[in-house]
Scaffold this active site. Structure first.
Site, PDB file in Angstrom:
ATOM      1  N   THR B  24       2.852  -2.057   2.073  1.00 36.84           N
ATOM      2  CA  THR B  24       3.161  -0.719   2.535  1.00 36.84           C
ATOM      3  C   THR B  24       4.144  -0.810   3.699  1.00 36.84           C
ATOM      4  O   THR B  24       3.967  -1.701   4.537  1.00 36.84           O
ATOM      5  CB  THR B  24       1.863  -0.033   3.018  1.00 36.84           C
ATOM      6  OG1 THR B  24       0.900  -0.122   1.963  1.00 36.84           O
ATOM      7  CG2 THR B  24       2.093   1.411   3.390  1.00 36.84           C
ATOM      8  N   GLU B  57       4.793 -12.697   0.006  1.00 35.61           N
ATOM      9  CA  GLU B  57       6.194 -12.492   0.372  1.00 35.61           C
ATOM     10  C   GLU B  57       6.884 -13.828   0.584  1.00 35.61           C
ATOM     11  O   GLU B  57       8.098 -13.964   0.339  1.00 35.61           O
ATOM     12  CB  GLU B  57       6.302 -11.641   1.628  1.00 35.61           C
ATOM     13  CG  GLU B  57       5.921 -10.191   1.436  1.00 35.61           C
ATOM     14  CD  GLU B  57       4.445  -9.932   1.660  1.00 35.61           C
ATOM     15  OE1 GLU B  57       3.674 -10.916   1.800  1.00 35.61           O
ATOM     16  OE2 GLU B  57       4.047  -8.742   1.697  1.00 35.61           O
ATOM     17  N   ARG B 107       8.496  -1.509   9.515  1.00 35.13           N
ATOM     18  CA  ARG B 107       7.105  -1.183   9.866  1.00 35.13           C
ATOM     19  C   ARG B 107       6.645  -2.049  11.031  1.00 35.13           C
ATOM     20  O   ARG B 107       7.105  -3.182  11.191  1.00 35.13           O
ATOM     21  CB  ARG B 107       6.234  -1.429   8.632  1.00 35.13           C
ATOM     22  CG  ARG B 107       4.761  -1.597   8.912  1.00 35.13           C
ATOM     23  CD  ARG B 107       3.965  -1.889   7.661  1.00 35.13           C
ATOM     24  NE  ARG B 107       2.714  -2.535   8.018  1.00 35.13           N
ATOM     25  CZ  ARG B 107       1.780  -2.941   7.165  1.00 35.13           C
ATOM     26  NH1 ARG B 107       1.973  -2.775   5.870  1.00 35.13           N
ATOM     27  NH2 ARG B 107       0.685  -3.521   7.586  1.00 35.13           N
ATOM     28  N   ASN B1020      -5.935  -1.674  -2.120  1.00 40.00           N
ATOM     29  CA  ASN B1020      -5.538  -0.966  -0.909  1.00 40.00           C
ATOM     30  C   ASN B1020      -4.101  -0.478  -0.954  1.00 40.00           C
ATOM     31  O   ASN B1020      -3.774   0.576  -0.428  1.00 40.00           O
ATOM     32  CB  ASN B1020      -5.731  -1.875   0.301  1.00 40.00           C
ATOM     33  CG  ASN B1020      -5.628  -1.117   1.598  1.00 40.00           C
ATOM     34  OD1 ASN B1020      -6.262  -0.078   1.755  1.00 40.00           O
ATOM     35  ND2 ASN B1020      -4.824  -1.611   2.516  1.00 40.00           N
TER      36      ASN B1020
END
Lengths: 329, 1208
Positions: B24, B57, B107, B1020
């Site tokens: 996210t 990642e 973020r 999630n």
């Protein structure tokens, strides 16, 4: 031996048809049925509830939790378009490709609503004919018999306007005037009638105090009611007639043909004995015909229908009275 | 279109390979790429990009690096920790001058707390990698810059990191002019693509890269790249020129806006630049000499362009950073600007202005025009000598009462045009408010000839979550990347919100308030809380009411009030003519639902048609008459922290909390969820004591710890409220003992798992069980009184509870309660069980994921303490390192235990050898053992305190040493009570990103307990496939159905031989679950429990979750098993298969779930093929397990006997 017959305008090799059942969703079974001598197959029904409730469920569950939490605005890839319909259409297409005998699709519903739009898609998918299984339990006490009958007629009329393939209507016996109903359906555009549908009649589980929605297999004595009405309708309504319910052996097949059925459908026998049993029914029919030196099915069809019996009252009240008195005696 | 979609649209079209991993707020970009590839959509080169999900990642970056080295145009999408995991490869990629663009929804990076929201701390951590950094300020810019960056990277060979603000830009809906494929293709010349391919590694023209250098050459290689970097600004500028010629949209590397003779200037990048530019326009129009510099290219730093853009008149400059670099001379952009200006000044190009730096907007803190104005006011401050007195290192947007950095902000200041309609909608996630508003934005943007913007603020709860939609519409492009503060239209879609928060705080005077109310126009005024009445009167609001809940229910839409309320909005707001609006709403409904079901379409149409007849305007009285004040969110009796911090958070006033109120190190108290009475469900179960068999199944499965059982002496009932239900305890030999099952109805989510689990049915009432769902409202007062009384009953003594069966466990206090997890969550019952069995001595390492969010996301935590103040000590480190983090707990615990034992031995003569021996020899297996050890440790603590306090006589070396030892022992004395170390996480962690660490930890032989809450998907982040995702299931990143079977983590762990492994499913066999937890914890080595957790991402009705677990086991898909190495010590087979042979086909389990059945609806043949493969895999796996279970104990190596035998 000439076993050929015509049903819904379709030329069939014999009068044995595998009626709608879960067995017929499997291409292997369909091929085995064809090999065993089935003249046509009716695919399992596409239920109105499948179309509506399942798609509503799909919609509800794919949406559950969506747009609630910043990290998970959804939980599935973009909801794939679709409902039970396309899956069913795929079955129609694959069945057509897998076997050479006619494939009759079946729509099971009770309302004159959007689900009948699948009729056209079913036609486009290649179905040889369409059986409408109008399974309606008029639980609403305000509903009149006339309204119920009109519902059936409306559904048939709508579907008739939508497709050009033959339509059969599978109906139940619970009309005030089955004969008039049959004729109305034929006039509304039904090419054939299937007698009879078996309604949902739940049992009760006494241990759990719960309904037991078990749809039991039919038994030989179940032939009686269809036998009566086939005899009464044979030759008197402009529609093909199919007998359904209670076929356990070739005897029931013969009985149905004798009262005027163009085809005889069975599921219970196949569920009991396997799809190969279709071959035994066919052999039994041939044996019976041969034993009495009939050369074709056409020769026996309707032989004992009301129209052809010398005593036309045999199927009416007078005979009932006689029967009851006979019992007493 | 939102920012993520706008960026992905371009990135997908100009790349050949996408290596992806969810995080996210960037996940959407990866999901879209995956879906487009599954749908066969080609890029502008005519091929369908390969989209490859990776395990992390770090893995994605490695795959990107490899694909780039092999000549494919390659990209990836990430944010925050994900970007940090990519850093090592980014250095490599840049070092090798490899063109690529990474798209980052910027973020915050987790520090003392995780934040999924937007700021620049992640991209700033990447600024040293050698990637060029380019920033976008809005959705259109993000779309366009995605292409500009691609053009520039191919031309310059320098890789680019393109970033835009997480959520603010990535999730904002705004009107967008989409680039055509022709325009996109025109910006990526084939020659440059071929040049990239020509540099690929190939055995036909082999070269070597990735060499290692000695001190003689490394330095020079670093400098060899310099010309490439020097050329980047010009290359980007040239791309911007070409882009302008193609599209008419012009961008500059550094853009100035404001008064030509500005004296005060702000320098900023990202979405904050848009707010600053709009504010400067307004201030400059009012005659203020202010300006703003928007930085687009940040690395290589375009110093010359920056100096050129800054007016020479500027004497005071504030550089705003959306990041914090603790201990630095200033934040990164500030330092860069100062260096550029100092250099220019040093060379005499301009005078050096006063330059100050400030921080704003961290973790998506709103950044408003009023804050920009506050910065300009600060720049205007002068000291006595007339010099700029602006503070350096200021903050804006918070109240910093600790360091005094914050600037005062004028709450009345605003710049929004009256031509813009501003609407704020308060809804619930489940009522469809956000979906309808997204739809409204589309309708207005497409049909009203207006520009539109939509931004959505979500709750952190997963059940009963509140959503707030901010919508703007106007005749000019909407450039307002901040929340609406003055709404001309406020809608409250849930009446209950009025009692909890100040819904009308955002209402502008003279505006409209639309309320979904169960009370009609005649009654509603009297039902409003007094502050609401006062606000309506004071702000002269027009009040409209509708019972949307009833309208929706009447047409069969359940709780989905969205269509009804959307119709109300259009009817009242007049954004479109009413009839046209209704036509558009219906068209949108048809587009949304037509492919699903005509019935759903018709129901929504009926809702639209039925709405206006139920919409009423209410005459607003002149005075507020309501006796109802808004009650405080938490009671006055709550602890100080809860009142001062938790309370305001619950009231939606977290922005007002001053710095000093928040812990500096991220340490928060437990037990706060108990204060949040969310009343999510209107329907709750009622206990029928006459039917109950006291089996404890309901309490066992309750995901929210709402059901509590206690037994107590009947005398306690004397003080019970009237009608308090109880029953004789149905165990023999306790004639005076009563039993009560009490529900915390205000915390119940109405999931009904308890009702499903209840085995007790009435012999006389059809369908009635011992738990009966029913409306809550009529029972609320009584249940509150009952709960209060129940809470006062004595807690059952743990030492007298039988831990060994489900029935006993109901009497153990859950130390995990009332979480915000999804209603009917499949994970939380396992955590609750863990907390009941071991919570008072457990230390939990929790991987990032659902469990860390419902476990640790503010405002509250469900982890709590018992009456003695003990409870689970819980922490979350990262997603990827959780096993290692938990192992660290164990290492420290073992070390401290060892040291403590040594000290006890050392001090034994003074402590008394009886106590010392008892402590050292304690068994600590049963709860009674633990209890006894606690008492010994308490006694030890008392005696130690005495030594410490005894004054050591001069020269009494021994006493001095003992006192020192005592002090040391006191610091670690807790460890003498057996500590239970738990490592908890989801399958994304255990199977993918954390697998390497998990594998290593399992291989250490250390006594850790690993609980994998296996939902078989990244729950999630919204349902992306993991290596636990089963064959044939549809998930994001596997939108065409997963093609390989799930990883058998159980067998992998079993392969070590000394790892306790269990596979459990509570819904199939709760007793086996309980046994596994107890055995795992008791096993003195590593233990792994794989817990089947049904999940909303499976596409099931959550109340059927337990039945689905049962089917998963019955089908053989999820065999229950335990592998207990300790069994070898008694010559038994350690592998035990606890579930019987499959009794139903896999299909009967799978096709109850949308994740499987979805494919059958769209690609039936493919689905049938995958189903057959899945069935074959299930059958084969079961056979394999059966074979293992059939071996006799002699066939297993005895290598672990050493471990089992030597552990105390």
């Amino acid at each position: 031996m000439d076993l050929t017959t015509r049903y819904l305008g379709l030329a069939l090799a014999n009068p044995l048809v595998a009626s709608a059942s879960p067995l017929n969703a499997d291409l292997g079974n369909l091929r085995r049925l064809e090999d065993a001598g089935a003249a046509a197959v009716v695919l399992p029904s596409l239920f109105e509830e499948d179309v509506e409730a399942e798609s509503a469920r799909h919609d509800r569950l794919t949406r559950a939790g969506a747009e609630s939490v910043a990290e998970a605005l959804s939980f599935f890839p973009e909801p794939p378009p679709g409902d039970a319909g396309p899956r069913y259409l795929d079955l129609v297409r694959r069945a057509r490709a897998a076997i050479d005998i006619p494939v009759i699709a079946s729509l099971n519903g009770a309302t004159d609503a959007g689900w009948i739009s699948y009729a056209r898609a079913i036609e486009e998918a290649g179905a040889s004919a369409l059986e409408l299984n109008v399974h309606f339990v008029p639980a609403d006490l305000d509903l009149t018999g006339a309204a119920v009958e009109q519902r059936y007629v409306d559904i048939v009329r709508h579907v008739r306007a939508m497709v050009s393939i033959p339509i059969a209507v599978k109906l139940g016996p619970y009309f005030s005037a089955v004969g008039h109903m049959a004729r109305s359906l034929a006039e509304a555009g039904a090419d054939g009638l299937v007698l009879f549908n078996r309604f949902y009649q739940p049992d009760i589980d006494l241990a759990r105090l719960a309904l037991a929605p078990d749809l039991g297999l039919s038994a030989p004595h179940d032939v009686r009611l269809p036998l009566l009405w086939l005899a009464l309708l044979s030759g008197r309504v402009p529609a093909s007639l199919a007998a359904s319910s209670g076929v356990a052996t070739a005897d029931e097949v013969v009985k149905y043909l004798l009262v005027g059925a163009d085809v005889v459908m069975t599921t219970s026998a196949l569920l009991r004995h396997g799809v190969g049993y279709m071959g035994e029914l066919r052999a039994g029919l041939e044996a019976w015909l041969a034993a009495r030196r009939f050369g074709s099915v056409a020769q026996v069809r309707g032989l004992m229908s009301q129209r052809n019996l010398h005593d036309a009252s045999a199927f009416e009240r007078a005979n009932y009275v006689a029967t009851v008195h006979g019992r007493r005696g | 279109m939102d920012g993520n979609t706008a960026v992905a649209h371009v990135a997908y079209r100009v790349n050949e390979v996408c290596a992806i991993y969810p995080i996210t707020p960037s996940s959407t970009m990866a999901e879209l790429a995956d879906r487009w590839a599954a749908d066969g959509i080609p890029n502008v080169f005519g091929s369908v990009p390969v989209v490859q999900q990776m395990q992390s990642e770090a893995g994605a970056a490695g795959a990107v690096h490899g694909a780039l080295q092999s000549g494919a145009l390659t990209t990836t999408f990430t944010a925050s920790q994900g970007l940090l995991l990519m850093l090592p490869n980014m250095w490599k990629i840049a070092g090798e001058l490899t063109p690529t663009v990474f798209h980052v929804a910027a973020r915050a990076v987790a520090t003392s707390a995780l934040s999924i929201f937007g700021d620049h701390s992640d991209v700033m951590a990447a600024r040293a990698t050698g990637f060029a950094l380019i920033a976008s300020a809005n959705v259109q810019e993000a779309h366009d810059t995605a292409l500009l960056a691609q053009a520039a990277t191919l031309a310059s060979r320098v890789p680019f990191l393109h970033f835009f603000d997480g959520f603010r830009t990535s999730h904002e809906l705004n009107t967008l002019t989409l680039l055509t494929d022709e325009q996109i293709a025109a910006m990526v010349p084939p020659a440059l693509v071929r040049a990239h391919r020509a540099r690929a590694l190939t055995p036909e023209r082999p070269v070597i890269r990735g060499t290692a250098h000695n001190p003689d050459t490394y330095f020079q290689t670093r400098e060899a790249v310099s010309p490439y970097y020097a050329a980047v600004p010009a290359t980007v500028a040239e791309a911007m020129d070409r882009f302008a010629a193609l599209t008419g949209r012009r961008y500059e590397l550094v853009e100035y806006e404001g008064a030509p003779d500005a004296e005060r200037v702000v320098v900023v990048m990202g979405s904050g630049a848009e707010t600053a530019r709009e504010t400067v326009k307004a201030l400059a129009a009012a005659g203020e000499k202010v300006g703003v510099v928007q930085m687009r290219l940040y690395r290589p730093f375009p110093a010359a362009a920056l100096v050129a853009a800054l007016p020479t008149s500027a004497v005071a400059i504030a550089v705003l950073d959306r990041t914090k670099e603790p201990g630095a001379a200033g934040e990164p952009l500030y330092v860069d600007v100062v260096a550029a200006l100092a250099d220019a000044a040093g060379r005499g190009e301009r005078t050096m202005p006063r330059v100050v730096g400030g921080r704003y907007g961290l973790g998506s803190k709103d950044f408003t025009p009023a804050m920009v104005q506050a910065v300009f006011r600060e720049l205007a401050r002068r000291d006595d000598a007339g010099r700029c007195a602006a503070r350096n290192g200021f903050t804006v947007g918070i109240h910093d009462d600790v360091s005094g950095t914050s600037l005062p902000v004028d709450p009345e200041f605003g710049i929004e045009s009256p031509a813009v309609t501003r609407a704020v909608f308060y809804g619930l996630g489940a009522d469809g408010t956000v979906g309808a508003n997204k739809n409204t934005v589309e309708i207005i943007a497409e049909h009203a000839d207006l520009y539109a913007q939509g931004y959505f603020v979500y709750d952190s709860h997963k059940s009963g979550a509140q959503t707030v939609s901010h919508l703007r519409f106007g005749p000019a492009p909407i450039k307002a990347p901040y929340l609406i503060a003055n709404a001309s239209f406020v809608a409250c879609h849930q009446f209950g919100f009025l009692a909890r928060q100040d819904v009308l705080g955002v209402a502008a005077p003279g505006g409209v308030f639309l309320l979904n109310s169960p009370h009609g126009p005649d009654r509603v005024w009297h039902e409003l809380p007094r502050p609401v009445q006062q606000a309506i009167i004071a702000k002269r609001l027009r009040l409209f009411v509708i019972d949307a809940t009833r309208v929706a229910a009447d047409v069969g839409l359940g709780t989905r009030t969205n269509t009804v309320l959307q119709t109300c909005f259009f009817a009242i707001s007049g954004v479109l003519p009413r009839d046209a609006a209704i036509d558009r709403i219906k068209a949108a409904i048809r587009a949304t639902y037509a492919h699903k079901s005509d019935a759903v379409v018709q129901k929504n149409f009926a809702a639209v048609d039925g709405t206006l007849a139920h919409l009423f305007e209410v005459d607003v009285p002149a005075v507020a008459t309501s006796p109802h004040e808004r009650p405080p969110a938490v009671p006055p009796t709550a602890p100080d922290f809860v009142r001062r911090v938790t309370g305001p958070l619950l009231e939606g006033r977290g922005d007002e909390l001053a710095v000093g109120l928040l812990p500096a190190d991220g340490t928060f108290p437990l037990g706060t969820a108990a204060y949040e009475k969310r009343n999510v469900s209107d329907e709750v179960p009622l206990w029928r004591e006459d039917l109950c068999i006291q089996c404890g199944q309901c309490a066992f499965v309750c995901p929210h710890s709402v059901i509590r059982a206690r037994y107590y002496h009947e005398d306690a009932l004397a003080a019970a409220p009237p009608g308090f239900p109880s029953a004789p305890v149905n165990a023999r030999g306790y004639p005076e003992v009563r039993y009560t099952l009490q529900l915390a109805v205000e915390d119940c989510t109405g999931c009904n798992l308890c009702v499903e689990a209840c085995p007790a049915t009435s012999p006389r009432e059809p369908g009635v069980k011992a738990l009966v769902p029913g409306p809550k409202a009529p029972r609320l007062a009584r249940e509150r009184a009952n709960l209060a009384f129940f809470a006062g009953l004595p807690v059952n003594d743990r030492a007298r509870v039988d831990f060994a069966n489900v029935r006993g466990v109901q009497f153990l206090q859950p130390l995990f309660e009332f979480s915000g997890a999804c209603a009917g969550c499949g994970e939380t019952p396992y955590l609750k069980l863990l907390s009941q069995l071991f919570g008072d001595r457990a230390q939990i390492a929790n991987a990032t994921g659902c469990s860390s969010i419902y476990g640790g996301n503010l405002p509250v935590t469900p982890w709590t303490t018992d009456a003695e103040g003990r409870g689970p000590a819980w922490s979350n480190s990262l997603f990827e390192d959780n096993a290692e983090f938990g192992l660290g707990f164990r290492l420290a615990a073992d070390l401290h235990l060892d040291r403590a034992r040594t000290l006890v031995r050392t001090l034994a003569p003074r402590l008394g050898s009886e106590l010392a021996d008892a402590i050292l020899g304690a068994r600590q297996a049963q709860e009674s053992d633990i209890r006894a050890q606690r008492e010994r440790v308490a006694e030890l603590t008392t005696r130690l305190a005495r030594f410490v306090d005894e004054p050591a006589g001069r020269g009494d070396e021994r006493a001095r040493r003992d006192a020192e030892h005592a002090r040391e022992l006191l610091s670690i004395v807790d460890h003498l009570v057996r500590r239970s170390i738990w490592i908890v996480g989801g399958d994304g962690w255990a199977y993918d990103i954390g697998y390497g660490g998990l594998d290593h930890v399992l291989a250490t032989g250390r006594d850790v307990n690993v609980l994998v809450l296996d939902t078989e998907v990244y729950s999630n982040t919204g349902g992306q496939a993991s290596k636990a995702t089963p064959l044939g299931a549809v998930a994001k990143f596997a939108s065409a159905g997963k093609r390989v079977a799930r990883k058998d983590l159980a067998l992998q762990a079993i392969a070590y031989g000394d790892v306790y492994v269990a596979q459990v499913a509570m819904g199939a066999n709760p007793q086996q679950t309980l046994d596994a937890f107890r055995e795992a914890e008791a096993y003195p080595g590593p233990a792994l429990i794989l817990a089947y957790s049904h999940c909303i991402a499976h596409g099931i009705d959550m109340r059927e979750g337990l039945a689905q677990q049962d089917l998963a086991v019955a089908s053989g898909y999820w065999p229950l098993l335990r592998f207990n190495p300790a069994m070898r010590t008694i010559g038994e087979n350690p592998f035990r298969l606890d579930s019987p042979r499959p009794s139903v086909p896999f299909k009967d389990y799978a096709y109850n779930e949308i994740r499987y059945s979805a494919l059958a609806r769209t690609r039936p043949e493919e689905a049938a093929r995958l189903l057959a493969s899945a069935q074959a895999a299930v059958t084969a796996k079961y056979r394999q397990y059966e074979t293992l279970a059939a071996l006799d104990g002699s066939q297993f190596a005895a290598g672990v006997q050493r471990l089992v035998a030597t552990t105390p």
